[in-house]
Design a protein around this motif. Structure first.
Motif, PDB file in Angstrom:
ATOM      1  N   VAL A   1       0.810  -3.877   6.274  1.00 47.09           N
ATOM      2  CA  VAL A   1       0.966  -2.864   5.224  1.00 47.09           C
ATOM      3  C   VAL A   1       1.570  -3.479   3.973  1.00 47.09           C
ATOM      4  CG1 VAL A   1       2.214  -0.776   4.569  1.00 47.09           C
ATOM      5  CG2 VAL A   1       1.106  -0.898   6.785  1.00 47.09           C
ATOM      6  N   LEU A   2       2.609  -4.280   4.137  1.00 47.79           N
ATOM      7  CA  LEU A   2       3.259  -4.898   2.981  1.00 47.79           C
ATOM      8  C   LEU A   2       2.314  -5.861   2.260  1.00 47.79           C
ATOM      9  CD1 LEU A   2       6.837  -5.535   4.418  1.00 47.79           C
ATOM     10  CD2 LEU A   2       6.038  -3.634   3.003  1.00 47.79           C
ATOM     11  N   LEU A   3       1.473  -6.566   3.022  1.00 48.82           N
ATOM     12  CA  LEU A   3       0.481  -7.443   2.390  1.00 48.82           C
ATOM     13  C   LEU A   3      -0.575  -6.623   1.660  1.00 48.82           C
ATOM     14  CD1 LEU A   3      -0.011 -10.141   5.176  1.00 48.82           C
ATOM     15  CD2 LEU A   3       1.131 -10.437   2.971  1.00 48.82           C
ATOM     16  N   MET A   4      -0.986  -5.511   2.272  1.00 50.23           N
ATOM     17  CA  MET A   4      -1.964  -4.628   1.625  1.00 50.23           C
ATOM     18  C   MET A   4      -1.429  -4.101   0.289  1.00 50.23           C
ATOM     19  SD  MET A   4      -4.809  -4.085   3.423  1.00 50.23           S
ATOM     20  CE  MET A   4      -5.467  -4.326   5.071  1.00 50.23           C
ATOM     21  N   ARG A   5      -0.153  -3.807   0.245  1.00 47.23           N
ATOM     22  CA  ARG A   5       0.434  -3.272  -0.980  1.00 47.23           C
ATOM     23  C   ARG A   5       0.464  -4.299  -2.109  1.00 47.23           C
ATOM     24  NH1 ARG A   5       5.738   0.442   0.535  1.00 47.23           N
ATOM     25  NH2 ARG A   5       4.624   2.134   1.580  1.00 47.23           N
ATOM     26  N   ARG A   6       0.359  -5.565  -1.781  1.00 44.35           N
ATOM     27  CA  ARG A   6       0.415  -6.608  -2.795  1.00 44.35           C
ATOM     28  C   ARG A   6      -0.944  -6.894  -3.420  1.00 44.35           C
ATOM     29  NH1 ARG A   6       5.007  -9.798  -2.775  1.00 44.35           N
ATOM     30  NH2 ARG A   6       3.799 -11.565  -3.572  1.00 44.35           N
ATOM     31  N   THR A   7      -2.004  -6.367  -2.814  1.00 44.95           N
ATOM     32  CA  THR A   7      -3.339  -6.622  -3.353  1.00 44.95           C
ATOM     33  C   THR A   7      -3.555  -5.843  -4.651  1.00 44.95           C
ATOM     34  OG1 THR A   7      -4.286  -4.838  -2.003  1.00 44.95           O
ATOM     35  CG2 THR A   7      -4.277  -7.046  -1.058  1.00 44.95           C
ATOM     36  N   GLN A   8      -4.395  -6.395  -5.527  1.00 45.43           N
ATOM     37  CA  GLN A   8      -4.671  -5.777  -6.812  1.00 45.43           C
ATOM     38  C   GLN A   8      -6.045  -5.112  -6.860  1.00 45.43           C
ATOM     39  OE1 GLN A   8      -2.295  -5.647  -9.162  1.00 45.43           O
ATOM     40  NE2 GLN A   8      -0.943  -6.780  -7.758  1.00 45.43           N
ATOM     41  N   LYS A   9      -6.980  -5.605  -6.033  1.00 42.53           N
ATOM     42  CA  LYS A   9      -8.333  -5.071  -6.015  1.00 42.53           C
ATOM     43  C   LYS A   9      -8.716  -4.684  -4.589  1.00 42.53           C
ATOM     44  CE  LYS A   9      -9.735  -8.061  -9.859  1.00 42.53           C
ATOM     45  NZ  LYS A   9     -10.678  -9.126 -10.293  1.00 42.53           N
ATOM     46  N   PRO A  10      -9.577  -3.666  -4.431  1.00 45.07           N
ATOM     47  CA  PRO A  10      -9.969  -3.229  -3.081  1.00 45.07           C
ATOM     48  C   PRO A  10     -10.580  -4.346  -2.243  1.00 45.07           C
ATOM     49  CG  PRO A  10     -10.633  -1.612  -4.715  1.00 45.07           C
ATOM     50  CD  PRO A  10     -10.136  -2.788  -5.481  1.00 45.07           C
ATOM     51  N   GLY A  11     -11.352  -5.249  -2.875  1.00 43.54           N
ATOM     52  CA  GLY A  11     -11.994  -6.315  -2.121  1.00 43.54           C
ATOM     53  C   GLY A  11     -11.019  -7.292  -1.513  1.00 43.54           C
ATOM     54  N   GLN A  12      -9.800  -7.359  -2.054  1.00 44.21           N
ATOM     55  CA  GLN A  12      -8.802  -8.285  -1.518  1.00 44.21           C
ATOM     56  C   GLN A  12      -8.253  -7.837  -0.175  1.00 44.21           C
ATOM     57  OE1 GLN A  12      -5.984  -8.327  -4.749  1.00 44.21           O
ATOM     58  NE2 GLN A  12      -7.020 -10.015  -5.812  1.00 44.21           N
TER      59      GLN A  12
END
Length: 465
Positions: free
Chosen positions: A254-265
């Motif tokens: 979850v914490l890694l997901m929150r750091r993404t900037q674009k949906p594809g990441q």
């Protein structure tokens, strides 16, 4: 020429906004309701089944009265309809139940717990809900340690339910085994280490969320976290350890997901997360001999595989609609009395949520609960990983409070493979309560369901964590 005035032009000072007494009392009642659910069998062990039943029914009736009295804002079109479908199927099963008395009694418990879950979710905001859960957990954790200390220091012997000091035929019958100072497993006020472990893990999660949300008295919160970790360790529940490992994986993701900037990441993270889940599950199953031996358990999960086989044999006789709802199994009913015996005691559950459902409500019940659980996990996941947004502003900060539902879902999912806990007591209550709350208030502090209590206190959306 300027003239000095004794009368300032600014507005006179006002007292800070304070909660009204009736709202404080309402939140206090919600804490008690949550404590009833989290403490589980403690009421039965302390006061007996009859008094525990009276307390549970009376508490629900009072909650219903408070619900009508406070009239919280509820969007009735956004009820948890999968919960309604599952409960409806369970109620309908009384028409074909092979144990109608057991079905009627346990259906009452299901309806009472569901009502309390909806009540608490309706009258409290997200911030208040997390605070109330934390307060209830403090009572459970604190009383569990005090209870074990009392037994070890003053009684100095194992005790049976009802505060009876006598020798049992098997240690499984003891409420407390007086193990606090000898290094053995402790059971807390629930009288069961496998019930204490998950609650201690939940306490660590909730106290940590409160800590990161900026709650006051941080030193005390750290103390509660340490105490909860100690109880988790002393409960020595293999299922709780597995759940703790899963919580760490989910939280990291979850914490890694929150750091993404674009949906594809997020795609590589989802693939990695799925791979870890598959490999971890396979490794746990195929390596269970080594793992459970290291934890002091047998490779058949302390006799669970034998229980599953026996339950499946009966369940396969009525695969579609099952034998009738009964969660837990009523041990004095002829259908369950002596059917499966463990250490001289009649077993009260299948120790697997899905097998238990298959026995009671058939494949239809398994599908309904599966959809219910999947819907909860789906909403809880995106509640945690998506940035709060309801207009053009896309840079609002994340809230640590949104982590709670998905981490609770993780605990319940892991438990579902070795326990039937997600079907009753705090497991079912949290499943309904948090799922209902997400549908009613998908953003912290935004929407009618969230703002109603804030208006009651004389403020709007500014709330203390």
């Amino acid at each position: 020429m300027a003239v000095h005035s004794q009368h300032p032009a600014s507005a006179p000072p006002t007292a800070p906004v304070r909660e009204r007494t009736r709202h404080l009392m309402l939140r206090g009642w919600c804490i008690f309701v949550l404590f009833i659910a989290l403490s589980g069998t403690a009421w039965v062990h302390a006061f007996g089944e009859t008094i525990a039943a009276v307390i549970t029914i009376a508490a629900t009736l009072l909650s219903v009265g408070l619900w009508f009295g406070t009239k919280p804002s509820v969007q009735w079109r956004r009820l948890p309809w999968f919960v309604v479908a599952y409960v409806g199927w369970a109620v309908l099963s009384i028409t074909w139940s092979a144990w109608p008395m057991a079905t009627a009694l346990t259906l009452l418990l299901l309806l009472l717990t569901t009502t309390q879950a909806l009540f608490v979710g309706a009258v409290l905001t997200w911030r208040e809900l997390v605070r109330a859960i934390a307060s209830a957990l403090k009572w459970v954790v604190g009383l569990s340690l005090v209870f074990e200390l009392w037994v070890s220091i003053f009684v100095k012997a194992p005790i049976l339910p009802g505060f009876v000091v006598a020798k049992a035929d098997d240690p499984i019958e003891y409420w407390s085994r007086n193990n606090l100072f000898d290094g053995g497993r402790i059971q807390g006020i629930m009288g069961n280490a496998n019930l204490l472990g998950p609650v201690a893990l939940l306490a660590i999660i909730v106290f940590s969320i409160r800590l990161t949300a900026g709650a006051p008295r941080r030193a005390l919160l750290w103390g509660w976290i340490v105490l909860s970790a100690y109880l988790l360790y002393r409960a020595s529940s293999a299922t709780s350890y597995a759940a703790a490992a899963a919580v760490v994986v989910v939280l990291t993701t979850v914490l890694l997901m929150r750091r993404t900037q674009k949906p594809g990441q997020r795609t590589p993270l989802y693939i990695g997360y799925a791979a870890i889940a598959v490999v971890g599950g396979a490794g746990l199953w195929w390596g269970r001999d080594v793992i459970f031996t290291a934890l002091g358990r047998t490779s058949d999960l302390t006799g669970r595989e034998g229980i599953w086989q026996t339950v499946l044999e009966r369940a396969n006789e009525r695969p579609l609609i099952g034998w009738g709802y009964s969660t837990p199994w009523v041990p004095w009913d002829p259908a369950f009395d002596g059917w499966i015996v463990d250490h001289g005691v009649t077993v009260m559950q299948a120790h697997n949520t899905w097998i238990d459902l298959y026995l009671q409500l058939g494949l239809v019940g398994v599908v309904l609960f599966g959809i219910l659980f999947l819907a909860f996990v789906w909403r809880a996941w995106f509640f945690a990983v998506d940035r709060p947004r309801w207009d053009l502003k896309a840079d609002r900060p994340y809230s640590s409070l949104t982590l709670l539902p998905t981490l609770v879902g993780t605990i319940l999912l892991v438990q579902s493979f070795a326990e039937s806990s997600p079907l009753l007591v705090w497991g079912w209550m949290f499943l309904v309560m948090l799922g209902f709350k997400i549908k009613q208030a998908p953003h912290i502090g935004v929407g009618p369901a969230e703002q109603g209590a804030a208006i009651e206190r004389g403020e709007f959306t500014a709330q203390v964590p």
